[in-house]
Design an enzyme around this catalytic site. Structure first.
Site, PDB file in Angstrom:
ATOM      1  N   MET A 115       0.842  -1.194   0.000  1.00 62.46           N
ATOM      2  CA  MET A 115       0.000   0.000   0.000  1.00 62.46           C
ATOM      3  C   MET A 115       0.878   1.245   0.000  1.00 62.46           C
ATOM      4  O   MET A 115       1.715   1.413   0.895  1.00 62.46           O
ATOM      5  CB  MET A 115      -0.887   0.020   1.256  1.00 62.46           C
ATOM      6  CG  MET A 115      -1.851  -1.148   1.349  1.00 62.46           C
ATOM      7  SD  MET A 115      -2.811  -1.097   2.893  1.00 62.46           S
ATOM      8  CE  MET A 115      -1.573  -1.669   4.057  1.00 62.46           C
ATOM      9  N   GLY A 202       1.374   4.221   4.667  1.00 58.62           N
ATOM     10  CA  GLY A 202       2.253   3.384   3.856  1.00 58.62           C
ATOM     11  C   GLY A 202       2.652   2.086   4.533  1.00 58.62           C
ATOM     12  O   GLY A 202       3.199   2.105   5.621  1.00 58.62           O
ATOM     13  N   SER A 203       2.404   0.942   3.904  1.00 62.57           N
ATOM     14  CA  SER A 203       2.655  -0.323   4.566  1.00 62.57           C
ATOM     15  C   SER A 203       2.373  -1.489   3.626  1.00 62.57           C
ATOM     16  O   SER A 203       2.237  -1.307   2.417  1.00 62.57           O
ATOM     17  CB  SER A 203       1.764  -0.429   5.816  1.00 62.57           C
ATOM     18  OG  SER A 203       0.460   0.014   5.507  1.00 62.57           O
ATOM     19  N   ARG A 204       2.240  -2.689   4.206  1.00 64.50           N
ATOM     20  CA  ARG A 204       2.035  -3.882   3.393  1.00 64.50           C
ATOM     21  C   ARG A 204       1.329  -4.959   4.208  1.00 64.50           C
ATOM     22  O   ARG A 204       1.426  -4.995   5.436  1.00 64.50           O
ATOM     23  CB  ARG A 204       3.417  -4.360   2.926  1.00 64.50           C
ATOM     24  CG  ARG A 204       3.496  -5.770   2.415  1.00 64.50           C
ATOM     25  CD  ARG A 204       4.903  -6.050   1.956  1.00 64.50           C
ATOM     26  NE  ARG A 204       5.286  -7.422   2.136  1.00 64.50           N
ATOM     27  CZ  ARG A 204       6.538  -7.865   2.021  1.00 64.50           C
ATOM     28  NH1 ARG A 204       7.510  -7.024   1.766  1.00 64.50           N
ATOM     29  NH2 ARG A 204       6.806  -9.139   2.181  1.00 64.50           N
TER      30      ARG A 204
END
Length: 245
Positions: A115, A202-204
């Site tokens: 993301m 922001g990440s995953r």
């Protein structure tokens, strides 16, 4: 497109209202403090120099956009695994799940969804089932797009039991993300597509699936949380090829 005739007016108005509805989607409550802070900063900056106030206003609008929480239409057939996050399918591989998940130390299919700061960051359950574990692990804040972020970064892991299958869902912090939120707890029942958490800025997410699951997305594909089908746990067809176009 302007309405050219009287009988087109109702349809035209419907299109305009739909566009407005899509633009002003609901905002998740976790975003309210950040929106308030951004708005106050914009007002203060505007007192010193009006261009700074306009820049602050733009940032405030972006914060509203970041914390949007639009409704989704989720497929509900048994066995389907939907994306838990908006973003790009950055990795499809075979890997042993993190030890904290307490899943068998055997290779599983891992699908990673990255993301960026423009994606919706509300996370949704990929399947219907019961949460067996929720485990937080402190760590680094490397670029979430890197493969080693799965092991080195701060993360929060869930094990969800759906039927006789257990899958792992791992929220991973990134370079900018500094807080992982998960409001679900062990024992909770989740419906497929139901909200369970959020990661700020922001990440995953990694999804660990049995090797028998048929992956239905391609590398680089854009997924939508709660809507895009990532895999089928009950598929008996050959794997489907994908191509970039």
């Amino acid at each position: 497109m302007p309405c050219r005739a009287r009988n087109e007016a109702p349809s035209c108005m419907t299109d305009i209202l739909e566009s407005i509805r899509r633009l002003f989607v609901p905002i998740h409550k976790e975003g309210y403090p950040f929106i308030a802070i951004a708005a106050v900063v914009a007002l203060v900056l505007g007192q010193f120099w009006s261009p700074l106030g306009w820049i602050g206003a733009i940032i405030t609008i972006w914060v509203c956009y970041f914390f949007r929480d639009p409704p989704r239409v989720t497929p509900v057939r048994d066995g389907l695994v939907v994306s838990p996050a908006d973003g790009r399918v950055s990795l499809i591989t075979t890997a042993v799940p993190p030890a904290e998940l307490e899943l068998p130390a055997e290779p599983m299919t891992r699908v990673s969804v990255f993301m960026n700061v423009f994606d919706c960051h509300v996370n949704r359950s990929p399947v219907s089932g019961r949460i067996l574990q929720v485990l937080y692990t402190p760590g680094l804040f490397l670029n979430a797009d890197l493969d080693k972020a799965s092991e080195d970064n701060e993360r929060n892991a869930l094990v969800i039991e759906t039927g006789d299958t257990r899958i792992g869902v791992v929220q991973i912090a990134g370079l900018v993300a500094r807080r992982i939120l998960c409001w679900s707890k062990p024992g909770d029942m989740l419906g497929v597509g139901e909200r369970f958490g959020l990661i700020r800025f922001g990440s995953r997410l990694d999804i660990y699936l049995p090797l028998s699951a048929q992956v239905l997305v391609g590398l680089g594909q854009t997924s939508i949380a709660g809507e895009t089908v990532l895999a089928d746990l009950r598929a008996n067809e050959p794997a489907r090829p994908f191509r970039n176009s």
